[in-house]
Design a protein around this motif. Structure first.
Motif, mmCIF file in Angstrom:
data_model
loop_
_atom_site.group_PDB
_atom_site.id
_atom_site.type_symbol
_atom_site.label_atom_id
_atom_site.label_comp_id
_atom_site.label_asym_id
_atom_site.label_seq_id
_atom_site.Cartn_x
_atom_site.Cartn_y
_atom_site.Cartn_z
ATOM 1 N N LYS A 54 49.409 37.954 44.895
ATOM 2 C CA LYS A 54 48.487 37.643 46.018
ATOM 3 C C LYS A 54 47.583 36.464 45.646
ATOM 4 C CE LYS A 54 48.534 42.280 47.954
ATOM 5 N NZ LYS A 54 47.825 43.570 48.001
ATOM 6 N N VAL A 68 47.042 32.918 47.719
ATOM 7 C CA VAL A 68 45.735 32.419 48.215
ATOM 8 C C VAL A 68 45.391 31.106 47.523
ATOM 9 C CG1 VAL A 68 43.271 32.956 48.293
ATOM 10 C CG2 VAL A 68 44.945 34.767 48.751
ATOM 11 N N GLU A 100 47.272 28.180 48.883
ATOM 12 C CA GLU A 100 46.719 27.716 50.181
ATOM 13 C C GLU A 100 45.628 26.672 49.913
ATOM 14 O OE1 GLU A 100 49.092 29.057 52.667
ATOM 15 O OE2 GLU A 100 47.183 28.487 53.597
ATOM 16 N N LYS A 101 44.811 26.957 48.898
ATOM 17 C CA LYS A 101 43.713 26.012 48.596
ATOM 18 C C LYS A 101 44.292 24.706 48.060
ATOM 19 C CE LYS A 101 41.015 29.290 49.780
ATOM 20 N NZ LYS A 101 42.102 30.212 50.063
ATOM 21 N N CYS A 118 45.561 31.079 55.877
ATOM 22 C CA CYS A 118 46.282 32.081 56.705
ATOM 23 C C CYS A 118 46.049 33.499 56.198
ATOM 24 C CB CYS A 118 47.772 31.759 56.713
ATOM 25 S SG CYS A 118 48.482 31.934 55.051
ATOM 26 N N TYR A 119 45.395 33.653 55.041
ATOM 27 C CA TYR A 119 45.117 35.020 54.556
ATOM 28 C C TYR A 119 43.679 35.421 54.866
ATOM 29 C CZ TYR A 119 49.461 33.955 52.227
ATOM 30 O OH TYR A 119 50.749 33.585 51.991
ATOM 31 N N ASP A 177 41.015 33.721 53.864
ATOM 32 C CA ASP A 177 40.062 33.352 52.816
ATOM 33 C C ASP A 177 39.488 31.993 53.158
ATOM 34 O OD1 ASP A 177 40.213 31.936 49.568
ATOM 35 O OD2 ASP A 177 38.653 33.234 50.388
ATOM 36 N N GLY A 207 33.483 36.401 46.594
ATOM 37 C CA GLY A 207 33.092 37.417 45.586
ATOM 38 C C GLY A 207 34.203 38.451 45.455
ATOM 39 N N VAL A 208 34.013 39.405 44.525
ATOM 40 C CA VAL A 208 35.060 40.410 44.260
ATOM 41 C C VAL A 208 35.371 41.176 45.540
ATOM 42 C CG1 VAL A 208 35.613 42.540 43.018
ATOM 43 C CG2 VAL A 208 34.428 40.665 41.836
ATOM 44 N N LEU A 252 37.296 39.124 48.010
ATOM 45 C CA LEU A 252 38.681 38.846 47.578
ATOM 46 C C LEU A 252 39.523 40.110 47.718
ATOM 47 C CD1 LEU A 252 40.601 36.747 46.593
ATOM 48 C CD2 LEU A 252 39.958 37.273 44.216
ATOM 49 N N LYS A 253 38.909 41.271 47.387
ATOM 50 C CA LYS A 253 39.657 42.542 47.537
ATOM 51 C C LYS A 253 40.029 42.732 49.003
ATOM 52 C CE LYS A 253 38.218 45.234 43.515
ATOM 53 N NZ LYS A 253 37.554 46.457 43.003
ATOM 54 N N VAL A 280 40.450 40.381 51.217
ATOM 55 C CA VAL A 280 41.552 39.444 51.551
ATOM 56 C C VAL A 280 42.877 40.023 51.060
ATOM 57 C CG1 VAL A 280 42.533 37.176 50.983
ATOM 58 C CG2 VAL A 280 40.080 37.412 51.502
ATOM 59 N N PHE A 281 42.875 40.496 49.797
ATOM 60 C CA PHE A 281 44.140 41.018 49.230
ATOM 61 C C PHE A 281 44.607 42.232 50.020
ATOM 62 C CE2 PHE A 281 43.763 39.255 44.613
ATOM 63 C CZ PHE A 281 43.973 37.979 45.115
ATOM 64 N N SER A 282 43.644 43.075 50.418
ATOM 65 C CA SER A 282 44.107 44.301 51.097
ATOM 66 C C SER A 282 44.680 43.932 52.459
ATOM 67 C CB SER A 282 42.944 45.273 51.265
ATOM 68 O OG SER A 282 42.084 44.793 52.270
ATOM 69 N N MET A 336 46.300 41.367 53.000
ATOM 70 C CA MET A 336 47.638 40.778 52.771
ATOM 71 C C MET A 336 48.698 41.873 52.812
ATOM 72 S SD MET A 336 46.607 38.063 49.836
ATOM 73 C CE MET A 336 48.109 37.168 49.598
ATOM 74 N N ASN A 337 48.298 43.096 52.424
ATOM 75 C CA ASN A 337 49.278 44.201 52.510
ATOM 76 C C ASN A 337 49.762 44.317 53.945
ATOM 77 O OD1 ASN A 337 48.983 44.874 49.873
ATOM 78 N ND2 ASN A 337 47.228 46.244 50.256
ATOM 79 N N GLU A 351 51.996 41.639 54.868
ATOM 80 C CA GLU A 351 53.361 41.843 54.313
ATOM 81 C C GLU A 351 54.128 42.758 55.258
ATOM 82 O OE1 GLU A 351 52.530 41.385 49.726
ATOM 83 O OE2 GLU A 351 53.545 43.288 50.233
ATOM 84 N N TYR A 367 40.103 40.028 38.740
ATOM 85 C CA TYR A 367 39.286 39.525 39.875
ATOM 86 C C TYR A 367 38.272 38.505 39.372
ATOM 87 C CZ TYR A 367 41.078 42.414 43.624
ATOM 88 O OH TYR A 367 41.891 42.952 44.587
ATOM 89 N N ILE A 389 38.342 34.682 40.779
ATOM 90 C CA ILE A 389 37.198 34.129 41.540
ATOM 91 C C ILE A 389 36.748 32.813 40.923
ATOM 92 C CG2 ILE A 389 34.728 34.528 41.833
ATOM 93 C CD1 ILE A 389 35.645 37.468 42.469
ATOM 94 N N ASN A 411 36.984 29.652 43.234
ATOM 95 C CA ASN A 411 35.735 28.970 43.649
ATOM 96 C C ASN A 411 35.721 27.514 43.147
ATOM 97 O OD1 ASN A 411 34.905 31.116 45.079
ATOM 98 N ND2 ASN A 411 33.641 32.013 43.447
ATOM 99 N N LYS A 458 37.527 25.755 45.761
ATOM 100 C CA LYS A 458 36.709 25.645 46.999
ATOM 101 C C LYS A 458 35.662 24.557 46.838
ATOM 102 C CE LYS A 458 37.499 30.438 48.198
ATOM 103 N NZ LYS A 458 37.140 31.212 49.378
#
Lengths: 215, 39, 215
Positions: free
Chosen positions: A184, A188, A191-192, B14-15, B17, B24-25, B28-29, B31-33, B35-36, B39, C182, C186, C190, C193
């Motif tokens: 994942k 992502v 994409e960046k 497209c995700y 983000d 932040g964590v 991002l979590k 975003v990842f979730s 993505m499931n 999918e 994570y 990040i 970042n 970004k």
């Protein structure tokens, strides 16, 4: 009340098996009853607490240590026969009185741990019957303990298999998590990177335009 | 609306983000979730 | 050769404990020896294979099932006494011959499973001594099995604790891995970004420059 039956082979009758039943309250040091039988006749006697103290004193052995020796002599089955000796000598007309002694061997020395006089039991049926029952009760108790240990074993084995499965699943889950997160993250991140490439292209074009316009 | 769509397309990949806002964590979590589901 | 000793309480002498020793080769169905003692006298006899077949036939019971019944009667300690009954009747002048029978109770019915004549053993000392020894050997065997199960238990418990520790560590490692990844993701993301923000700023300036230059 505790009971224990064991076999002994008196020095003076090595070919004869005798059965020794010791009966005592909680602590052997408070005295104990002795029953000796060959399977037909039986003799009984008692070693009182005072006798135990006297014997320990005679041997200049600490009472606790002496009682520990008695435990080994009388209560431990399977002790190698070359450590403790037993002997009997029948006295009186038809062996009504029997002198029973027990000793410990240290290398080629042996020292007497104690002795006592046993009186013949006139009708030994009940005593022998009780001695056999004592053995059978012991067997029932051991069977019960065996079954309990067996069940515990099965439960432990199930638990162990279950935890091993969980561990296996956890290791797999950790590997999957790592793969999943990287997959994942790459999507992502790319994409960046695509955005950066696009911006750099636009910026290049804008700069060229600006240069041309300025010219 | 098309404008909103255009705005999101400009600001987010497209995700979901953001291209520019630091993440932040928790996000991002998130975003990842998502993505499931993608999918 | 297998041996088993158990207590029985004959219907005709409910207050007296008798000890029944069964001796058989591998399969009880090939016949077995019976020794009965009250702790003083002893009687012996044998149930041959043919007798077993005849009994099974008389009861129109499959031989295998009949032998299974015999196993329960003779070899299973602790069977509730209301299922099997034993009885003896002494015959001959001083009870030299003893008629021993065993039966199964079904509700208020009871049917004889078998019987045999036992002969008194003239000098029972050795037989009774051997019977007691058989019990003590059984105890030694059970002790050994107990110790083995105990050791197995300890090993299983250690293994279980160890695998539980490993599982605990794996769960923690999985959580740490997730946190670690994570954190790194990040940082990298970042960075990109920031680069995008910077490129967008440059692009905006370049576009303004181009517009001005064009004007």
């Amino acid at each position: 009340m505790e009971k224990k039956v064991r076999r002994i082979y008196p020095l003076s009758e090595p070919g004869t098996t005798y059965f020794l039943q010791i009966v005592w309250e909680k602590d052997l040091g408070t005295g104990f009853d002795v029953i000796l039988t060959d399977g037909q006749s039986a003799w009984s006697g008692r070693v009182p607490k005072e006798e135990i103290s006297r014997e320990a004193a005679d041997m200049e052995m600490e009472q606790k240590k002496y009682v520990e020796e008695l435990r080994k002599v009388f209560l431990t089955e399977g002790i190698p026969s070359n450590i403790y000796n037993f002997d009997i000598s029948k006295e009186g007309t038809n062996g009504d009185c029997l002198h029973f002694s027990y000793e410990k061997k240290l290398r080629d020395l042996s020292f007497r741990l104690g002795s006592l006089k046993l009186q013949r039991i006139p009708s030994p049926t009940e005593v022998i019957s009780k001695l056999i029952s004592c053995c059978l009760d012991f067997i029932v108790g051991l069977h019960a303990k065996n079954e309990h240990l067996q069940r515990e074993n099965e439960i432990l084995l199930n638990d162990l298999n279950e935890v091993q499965d969980q561990l296996q699943k956890c290791v797999e889950a950790k590997e999957e998590l790592e793969t999943e997160l990287y997959k994942k993250f790459i999507l992502v991140l790319n994409e960046k990177k695509a955005k950066i490439r696009n911006l750099q292209k636009c910026l290049k074009e804008a700069e060229e335009t600006a240069v041309k316009a300025t010219q | 609306s098309p404008e909103t769509k255009q705005h999101f397309a400009r600001e987010y990949d497209c995700y979901g983000d953001s291209y520019t806002a630091d993440v932040g964590v928790a996000q991002l979590k998130e975003v990842f979730s998502r993505m499931n589901d993608l999918e």
